[in-house]
Enzyme design. Structure first.
Site, PDB file in Angstrom:
ATOM      1  N   GLY A 218     -11.814  -0.860   1.895  1.00  0.00           N
ATOM      2  CA  GLY A 218     -10.939  -1.773   1.168  1.00  0.00           C
ATOM      3  C   GLY A 218      -9.532  -1.691   1.706  1.00  0.00           C
ATOM      4  O   GLY A 218      -9.109  -0.655   2.219  1.00  0.00           O
ATOM      5  N   GLY A 220      -5.383  -3.793   1.389  1.00  0.00           N
ATOM      6  CA  GLY A 220      -4.558  -4.786   0.722  1.00  0.00           C
ATOM      7  C   GLY A 220      -3.095  -4.474   0.910  1.00  0.00           C
ATOM      8  O   GLY A 220      -2.699  -3.807   1.874  1.00  0.00           O
ATOM      9  N   ALA A 221      -2.280  -4.948  -0.041  1.00  0.00           N
ATOM     10  CA  ALA A 221      -0.838  -4.860   0.122  1.00  0.00           C
ATOM     11  C   ALA A 221      -0.326  -3.435   0.015  1.00  0.00           C
ATOM     12  O   ALA A 221       0.707  -3.113   0.578  1.00  0.00           O
ATOM     13  CB  ALA A 221      -0.153  -5.740  -0.926  1.00  0.00           C
ATOM     14  N   GLY A 222      -1.006  -2.560  -0.721  1.00  0.00           N
ATOM     15  CA  GLY A 222      -0.507  -1.205  -0.903  1.00  0.00           C
ATOM     16  C   GLY A 222      -1.010  -0.225   0.121  1.00  0.00           C
ATOM     17  O   GLY A 222      -0.536   0.911   0.175  1.00  0.00           O
ATOM     18  N   GLY A 223      -1.958  -0.613   0.959  1.00  0.00           N
ATOM     19  CA  GLY A 223      -2.491   0.305   1.933  1.00  0.00           C
ATOM     20  C   GLY A 223      -3.944  -0.004   2.225  1.00  0.00           C
ATOM     21  O   GLY A 223      -4.389  -1.137   2.079  1.00  0.00           O
ATOM     22  N   ASP A 338      -3.740   6.834 -15.597  1.00  0.00           N
ATOM     23  CA  ASP A 338      -4.112   5.548 -14.996  1.00  0.00           C
ATOM     24  C   ASP A 338      -5.620   5.311 -15.068  1.00  0.00           C
ATOM     25  O   ASP A 338      -6.263   4.983 -14.075  1.00  0.00           O
ATOM     26  CB  ASP A 338      -3.633   5.504 -13.549  1.00  0.00           C
ATOM     27  CG  ASP A 338      -3.556   4.074 -13.006  1.00  0.00           C
ATOM     28  OD1 ASP A 338      -3.532   3.137 -13.828  1.00  0.00           O
ATOM     29  OD2 ASP A 338      -3.522   3.899 -11.787  1.00  0.00           O
TER      30      ASP A 338
END
Length: 503
Positions: A218, A220-223, A338
């Site tokens: 996976g 995306g924008a965060g890593g 979280d």
């Protein structure tokens, strides 16, 4: 007068279960909230009057809504001067890479259908380092220039000082040479594996090209998360590379606190092998246990794609695993902070594990609104409004998670209505704080019925008053949990059915 505890020991009420196919016709999506703005307190001030004849104040007759104040759950809102990071030669360090949110892969799509997926052989073979609350972020507030996020809340809420904790991480890229892994392997007389490396060793493995990528899990924008193994090693692990840009001192604290997690030894906690910070790219890499079954988020979305519904007994085993994991973390003086479907993992054998206790939540607030919003959807009301955050806040998040997986939709708003596409995050957070809690409901049109004890369990998790909400170990004594512990569920077979594995 202290609040009375939540009455968990209510005698169980048997519920009926329907038979036959249960084709769900629900859509998924974490919707925005109703297209309305929160009502502000509208107290009317005193009326203007001449100095010689002041008039009395006329308070408004409209009731003011609950105060939604900015939250600093674990940190400080004071400004702390930031030092400019410098390289070993004294020159200023280059700026880290910009951010980019982590979307899980949900492959293995098939057109087959399921009824209840309960482990039986039926069916086809098959982060916030910010000093602001969710509300302040939604209102467009940003961190003031020069302020430093509080490192004490950078990864997980470790709420006691640990002896020698500051010594846990050496600045391996500045204060010394990295180990020669080939030489270390010769000294040991065997290939190195994940248990042989400390944080210096992991950085050396990266720089000496000893980490072999096996495929993407996976990005995306965060890593990104990649399936890897060490060269000549046997253990397959997941390498999570975070490209967001918190304060450098916070990054160092993150690596230190990940070592707390490295010492965790529980079958319900995803194991952390090590972490390192690459100063040349401004990234943090975390080597962790690879759970082949994937996240609960990807699993329930795959079940929905197949036209099925996750069974109550499977949900019971998932809840039991999460509660045991939270209880263990509390014994280590750690709060997860979280809990959500993407942070609950299943191994190939069906074992339930918690991951990312704090990592994604802390990084999610830095320049990535989608990641932050996704996390804040599961926040307990006290965290939204800035009250103290305790272990029972994770119990609220578990309740929201189970309700989402059971119903195949995010449970807010409670009536299941579609929300306006342009409604804001603050509207949804205000809704969560002010409106009645959602309840688990039967779906006669889909021939889906849930037990009364399961409905009561959800109700106990979603208790809005923190003193009345039970702890994880207390929830393990709930009638529904006691009933689920006695159920025989083949979790390995459930995971195999979802992903269509033949072995």
């Amino acid at each position: 007068m202290s609040s009375s505890p939540v009455p968990l020991l209510r005698p169980p009420v048997p519920g009926n279960r329907g038979n036959g196919p249960r084709p769900p016709k629900l859509t998924l999506g974490i919707p925005p909230s109703p297209n309305s703005r929160p009502v502000d307190g509208n107290g009317v001030g005193p009326a203007a009057a001449a100095p010689e004849a002041p008039q009395p104040q006329r308070p408004s007759t409209r009731p003011a809504p609950p105060q939604l104040r900015l939250a600093t759950p674990m940190g400080s809102s004071s400004d702390v001067p930031q030092e400019v990071p410098r390289l070993a030669n004294g020159r200023p360090a280059p700026p880290p890479l910009a951010t980019t949110g982590l979307n899980e892969s949900t492959g293995h799509s098939r057109s087959s259908s399921f009824t209840y997926l309960d482990g039986k052989a039926s069916g086809p073979a098959s982060a916030s380092s910010s000093n602001y609350s969710a509300l302040s972020f939604a209102m467009g507030l940003r961190q003031p220039h020069g302020s430093t996020p509080d490192p004490s809340s950078a990864i997980s809420s470790v709420y006691s000082d640990r002896e020698g904790g500051v010594q846990m991480e050496r600045d391996n890229s500045v204060n010394g040479l990295l180990p020669d892994l080939d030489k270390l392997s010769l000294e040991k007389g065997r290939p190195l594996d994940v248990d042989d490396l400390d944080d210096e060793g992991w950085l050396a493995a990266s720089e000496q090209k000893k980490i072999i990528e096996l495929g993407s899990l996976g990005e995306g924008a965060g890593g990104a998360v990649t399936r890897c193994k060490l060269k000549d090693g046997k253990t397959v692990f997941a390498l999570k590379i975070i490209t967001t840009d918190p304060n450098p001192d916070v990054k160092k604290q993150i690596v230190r606190e990940l070592n707390f997690n490295k010492d965790c030894a529980s079958e319900h906690i995803c194991r952390y092998y090590g972490a390192f910070m690459d100063k040349s790219t401004g990234t943090i890499s975390i080597a962790m246990e690879f759970c082949e079954g994937g996240s609960l988020d990807s699993i329930y979305k795959e079940v929905k794609k197949l036209g099925g519904r996750t069974g109550e007994k499977v949900l019971g085993k998932i809840a039991e695993g999460v509660l045991n994991g939270l209880t263990y973390l509390h014994s280590r003086k750690i709060i997860h902070r979280d809990i959500k479907p993407s942070n609950i993992l299943l191994c190939r054998n069906g074992q339930v594990k918690l991951c990312d206790f704090g990592v994604s939540g802390e990084f999610g607030t830095k320049g990535d609104a989608n990641t932050f919003i996704g996390t804040s959807y599961y926040m307990a009301p006290e965290r939204i409004t800035g009250q103290s955050y305790t272990i029972t806040s994770d119990v609220w998040s578990l309740g929201v998670t189970l309700l989402e997986v059971a119903q195949h939709r995010f449970p807010f708003p409670a009536d299941g209505t579609e929300m306006q596409p342009r409604a804001g995050l603050i509207d949804l957070l205000t809704y969560i704080v002010r409106q009645p809690i959602p309840k688990l409901k039967d779906e006669p049109e889909n021939r889906i019925r849930w037990s009364d004890n399961f409905k009561y369990f959800i109700e106990c998790c979603l208790e809005k008053e923190p003193p009345r909400r039970a702890t994880p170990w207390r929830m393990l004594e709930h009638p529904w949990m006691l009933d689920m512990k006695n159920k025989k569920v083949n979790m390995a077979n459930f995971v195999r059915q979802v992903w269509g594995w033949q072995d």
